[in-house]
Design a protein around this motif. Structure first.
Motif, PDB file in Angstrom:
ATOM      1  N   ALA A 149     -32.200 -52.547  -7.531  1.00 36.17           N
ATOM      2  CA  ALA A 149     -31.341 -51.810  -6.604  1.00 36.17           C
ATOM      3  C   ALA A 149     -32.212 -50.966  -5.692  1.00 36.17           C
ATOM      4  CB  ALA A 149     -30.369 -50.921  -7.381  1.00 36.17           C
ATOM      5  N   ASP A 150     -31.731 -50.732  -4.474  1.00 33.27           N
ATOM      6  CA  ASP A 150     -32.470 -49.848  -3.576  1.00 33.27           C
ATOM      7  C   ASP A 150     -31.726 -48.529  -3.334  1.00 33.27           C
ATOM      8  OD1 ASP A 150     -30.451 -50.455  -1.689  1.00 33.27           O
ATOM      9  OD2 ASP A 150     -31.650 -52.063  -0.806  1.00 33.27           O
ATOM     10  N   THR A 151     -30.538 -48.413  -3.911  1.00 35.22           N
ATOM     11  CA  THR A 151     -29.729 -47.206  -3.762  1.00 35.22           C
ATOM     12  C   THR A 151     -29.117 -46.840  -5.103  1.00 35.22           C
ATOM     13  OG1 THR A 151     -29.183 -47.674  -1.455  1.00 35.22           O
ATOM     14  CG2 THR A 151     -27.676 -46.231  -2.647  1.00 35.22           C
ATOM     15  N   VAL A 152     -29.230 -45.576  -5.460  1.00 35.40           N
ATOM     16  CA  VAL A 152     -28.639 -45.076  -6.703  1.00 35.40           C
ATOM     17  C   VAL A 152     -27.703 -43.925  -6.376  1.00 35.40           C
ATOM     18  CG1 VAL A 152     -29.096 -43.858  -8.878  1.00 35.40           C
ATOM     19  CG2 VAL A 152     -30.539 -45.793  -8.194  1.00 35.40           C
ATOM     20  N   THR A 153     -26.495 -43.987  -6.924  1.00 34.97           N
ATOM     21  CA  THR A 153     -25.557 -42.875  -6.817  1.00 34.97           C
ATOM     22  C   THR A 153     -25.275 -42.345  -8.225  1.00 34.97           C
ATOM     23  OG1 THR A 153     -23.689 -44.430  -6.841  1.00 34.97           O
ATOM     24  CG2 THR A 153     -24.458 -43.668  -4.698  1.00 34.97           C
ATOM     25  N   ILE A 154     -25.258 -41.024  -8.346  1.00 38.09           N
ATOM     26  CA  ILE A 154     -24.918 -40.359  -9.613  1.00 38.09           C
ATOM     27  C   ILE A 154     -24.010 -39.187  -9.250  1.00 38.09           C
ATOM     28  CG2 ILE A 154     -25.745 -39.334 -11.753  1.00 38.09           C
ATOM     29  CD1 ILE A 154     -28.511 -40.450 -11.172  1.00 38.09           C
ATOM     30  N   ALA A 155     -22.812 -39.179  -9.799  1.00 38.12           N
ATOM     31  CA  ALA A 155     -21.840 -38.149  -9.425  1.00 38.12           C
ATOM     32  C   ALA A 155     -21.098 -37.630 -10.648  1.00 38.12           C
ATOM     33  CB  ALA A 155     -20.838 -38.716  -8.415  1.00 38.12           C
ATOM     34  N   GLY A 156     -20.635 -36.374 -10.525  1.00 37.60           N
ATOM     35  CA  GLY A 156     -19.751 -35.810 -11.532  1.00 37.60           C
ATOM     36  C   GLY A 156     -20.429 -35.350 -12.796  1.00 37.60           C
ATOM     37  N   MET A 157     -21.728 -35.089 -12.741  1.00 32.90           N
ATOM     38  CA  MET A 157     -22.475 -34.594 -13.900  1.00 32.90           C
ATOM     39  C   MET A 157     -23.143 -33.273 -13.537  1.00 32.90           C
ATOM     40  SD  MET A 157     -24.448 -38.073 -15.048  1.00 32.90           S
ATOM     41  CE  MET A 157     -23.675 -39.682 -14.898  1.00 32.90           C
ATOM     42  N   GLY A 158     -23.623 -32.564 -14.551  1.00 34.23           N
ATOM     43  CA  GLY A 158     -24.394 -31.359 -14.295  1.00 34.23           C
ATOM     44  C   GLY A 158     -25.746 -31.688 -13.701  1.00 34.23           C
ATOM     45  N   GLY A 159     -26.300 -30.740 -12.966  1.00 37.45           N
ATOM     46  CA  GLY A 159     -27.591 -30.968 -12.334  1.00 37.45           C
ATOM     47  C   GLY A 159     -28.702 -31.256 -13.323  1.00 37.45           C
ATOM     48  N   ALA A 160     -28.690 -30.573 -14.470  1.00 35.90           N
ATOM     49  CA  ALA A 160     -29.731 -30.801 -15.476  1.00 35.90           C
ATOM     50  C   ALA A 160     -29.675 -32.228 -16.008  1.00 35.90           C
ATOM     51  CB  ALA A 160     -29.585 -29.794 -16.612  1.00 35.90           C
ATOM     52  N   LEU A 161     -28.459 -32.749 -16.216  1.00 33.96           N
ATOM     53  CA  LEU A 161     -28.315 -34.127 -16.700  1.00 33.96           C
ATOM     54  C   LEU A 161     -28.760 -35.122 -15.636  1.00 33.96           C
ATOM     55  CD1 LEU A 161     -27.470 -36.182 -18.779  1.00 33.96           C
ATOM     56  CD2 LEU A 161     -25.083 -35.904 -18.028  1.00 33.96           C
ATOM     57  N   ILE A 162     -28.400 -34.881 -14.391  1.00 35.54           N
ATOM     58  CA  ILE A 162     -28.845 -35.771 -13.312  1.00 35.54           C
ATOM     59  C   ILE A 162     -30.367 -35.805 -13.238  1.00 35.54           C
ATOM     60  CG2 ILE A 162     -28.924 -36.048 -10.798  1.00 35.54           C
ATOM     61  CD1 ILE A 162     -26.010 -35.150 -10.718  1.00 35.54           C
ATOM     62  N   VAL A 163     -30.991 -34.640 -13.342  1.00 37.85           N
ATOM     63  CA  VAL A 163     -32.460 -34.580 -13.310  1.00 37.85           C
ATOM     64  C   VAL A 163     -33.060 -35.349 -14.480  1.00 37.85           C
ATOM     65  CG1 VAL A 163     -34.414 -33.010 -13.654  1.00 37.85           C
ATOM     66  CG2 VAL A 163     -32.665 -32.473 -11.954  1.00 37.85           C
ATOM     67  N   SER A 164     -32.476 -35.213 -15.667  1.00 38.63           N
ATOM     68  CA  SER A 164     -33.016 -35.927 -16.828  1.00 38.63           C
ATOM     69  C   SER A 164     -32.886 -37.439 -16.648  1.00 38.63           C
ATOM     70  CB  SER A 164     -32.312 -35.477 -18.111  1.00 38.63           C
ATOM     71  OG  SER A 164     -30.974 -35.931 -18.164  1.00 38.63           O
ATOM     72  N   ILE A 165     -31.793 -37.897 -16.044  1.00 34.80           N
ATOM     73  CA  ILE A 165     -31.614 -39.325 -15.771  1.00 34.80           C
ATOM     74  C   ILE A 165     -32.651 -39.806 -14.761  1.00 34.80           C
ATOM     75  CG2 ILE A 165     -30.065 -41.001 -14.655  1.00 34.80           C
ATOM     76  CD1 ILE A 165     -27.715 -39.426 -15.920  1.00 34.80           C
ATOM     77  N   LEU A 166     -32.844 -39.042 -13.695  1.00 32.80           N
ATOM     78  CA  LEU A 166     -33.822 -39.428 -12.672  1.00 32.80           C
ATOM     79  C   LEU A 166     -35.239 -39.430 -13.225  1.00 32.80           C
ATOM     80  CD1 LEU A 166     -32.410 -37.429  -9.621  1.00 32.80           C
ATOM     81  CD2 LEU A 166     -32.304 -39.902  -9.964  1.00 32.80           C
ATOM     82  N   GLU A 167     -35.566 -38.415 -14.025  1.00 35.52           N
ATOM     83  CA  GLU A 167     -36.916 -38.326 -14.565  1.00 35.52           C
ATOM     84  C   GLU A 167     -37.198 -39.461 -15.539  1.00 35.52           C
ATOM     85  OE1 GLU A 167     -40.787 -36.711 -15.109  1.00 35.52           O
ATOM     86  OE2 GLU A 167     -39.289 -36.725 -13.501  1.00 35.52           O
ATOM     87  N   ALA A 168     -36.234 -39.764 -16.400  1.00 29.59           N
ATOM     88  CA  ALA A 168     -36.417 -40.898 -17.318  1.00 29.59           C
ATOM     89  C   ALA A 168     -36.557 -42.192 -16.531  1.00 29.59           C
ATOM     90  CB  ALA A 168     -35.237 -40.977 -18.283  1.00 29.59           C
ATOM     91  N   GLY A 169     -35.780 -42.325 -15.462  1.00 33.43           N
ATOM     92  CA  GLY A 169     -35.890 -43.515 -14.625  1.00 33.43           C
ATOM     93  C   GLY A 169     -37.221 -43.606 -13.919  1.00 33.43           C
ATOM     94  N   ARG A 170     -37.706 -42.477 -13.459  1.00 34.07           N
ATOM     95  CA  ARG A 170     -39.013 -42.439 -12.788  1.00 34.07           C
ATOM     96  C   ARG A 170     -40.118 -42.858 -13.747  1.00 34.07           C
ATOM     97  NH1 ARG A 170     -43.467 -39.212 -12.084  1.00 34.07           N
ATOM     98  NH2 ARG A 170     -42.759 -37.775 -13.704  1.00 34.07           N
ATOM     99  N   LEU A 171     -40.109 -42.285 -14.933  1.00 29.00           N
ATOM    100  CA  LEU A 171     -41.149 -42.596 -15.918  1.00 29.00           C
ATOM    101  C   LEU A 171     -41.062 -44.036 -16.403  1.00 29.00           C
ATOM    102  CD1 LEU A 171     -41.084 -39.276 -17.995  1.00 29.00           C
ATOM    103  CD2 LEU A 171     -42.798 -39.992 -16.316  1.00 29.00           C
ATOM    104  N   GLY A 172     -39.851 -44.569 -16.446  1.00 31.64           N
ATOM    105  CA  GLY A 172     -39.669 -45.937 -16.915  1.00 31.64           C
ATOM    106  C   GLY A 172     -39.751 -46.985 -15.832  1.00 31.64           C
TER     107      GLY A 172
END
Length: 259
Positions: free
Chosen positions: A85-108
């Motif tokens: 995918a070239d576009t990711v949308t994440i909505a309706g979550m807390g900022g800390a959870l969004i950051v954890s998802i992005l960081e895990a995705g970045r590392l992986g």
């Protein structure tokens, strides 16, 4: 068509031709809308729980888009293969959870090939802005809106060779308030939004008036403690409150000039 102002604001940021991954997709309303209107040729709807996953699959089937949208079960960006995918949308979550998802995705490696993020944190927007800034994403735009008595911010970030330079320009330059150091100014822009602070908005004023009430309540509670830690926290809060009040005063002045 989307009936939610919040989801419509997110959809409007997604660029034409994007290959979408909607994380925490719930009923897959966003992928169905974007593929259905022709903005996205394909989409992945990611969900970690069985109930929302099945709801997404039913919504996709009902729209007749099963050949273009796939609902997958997985935690965060685990539903993606790198480059898928070239576009990711994440909505309706807390900022800390969004950051954890992005960081895990970045590392992986799951963000490899992703050039666009559209994020709608329910709280903790400053955490998301800080992550984007730290990891080379340019906050290209942001908006604030009110729906059903709740206020939402939507952040649109892009990855490019010029992202870091553009971010420095966004968070640097003219300070929001006279007398701020560059670091104080950056922290204030991360907290309140580098674009939102420059634009007259009723939703912005309501949000930060509410936040001020909460901060003053915390400061009042700290008055009951005579510890040094409480005194330091109270001084810190007093400074934050003063800065927010000053920004709001400028915003109200700008809004008055437009009326």
């Amino acid at each position: 068509m989307l009936t939610s102002k919040r989801l419509s604001a997110i959809a409007d940021y997604v660029l034409e031709g994007s290959r979408l991954a909607d994380i925490g997709s719930d009923h897959a309303l966003l992928p169905v809308e974007l593929v259905g209107r022709g903005t996205c040729p394909s989409a992945i709807a990611g969900e970690v729980n069985d109930g929302p996953l099945e709801a997404a699959r039913r919504g996709i089937a009902a729209a007749g888009l099963a050949s273009s949208i796939e609902a997958r079960k997985g935690d965060g960006l685990e539903v993606l293969q790198p480059g898928e995918a070239d576009t990711v949308t994440i909505a309706g979550m807390g900022g800390a959870l969004i950051v954890s998802i992005l960081e895990a995705g970045r590392l992986g490696g799951k963000l490899d090939g992703v050039r666009q993020l559209v994020l709608q944190p329910n709280v903790g927007e400053e955490l998301v802005r800080a992550w984007l800034l730290e990891h080379g994403w340019h906050l290209a735009e942001e908006s604030i809106l009110e729906e059903d008595g709740k206020i939402y911010e939507v952040l649109h970030a892009l990855s490019s060779a010029e992202a870091r330079e553009r971010s420095e320009e966004l968070y640097g330059g003219e300070p929001l308030l006279p007398g701020l150091t560059s670091e104080e100014d950056r922290r204030l822009k991360l907290r309140m939004g580098p674009y939102l602070t420059r634009r007259p908005s009723e939703a912005f004023a309501r949000k930060w008036s509410s936040e001020l009430r909460k901060l003053r309540g915390i400061a009042l509670q700290l008055e009951r403690s005579d510890t040094e830690e409480a005194a330091a926290r109270k001084r810190e809060l007093a400074q934050v409150i003063d800065r927010i009040e000053e920004v709001l005063a400028c915003t109200r002045t700008d809004m008055s000039s437009l009326s």
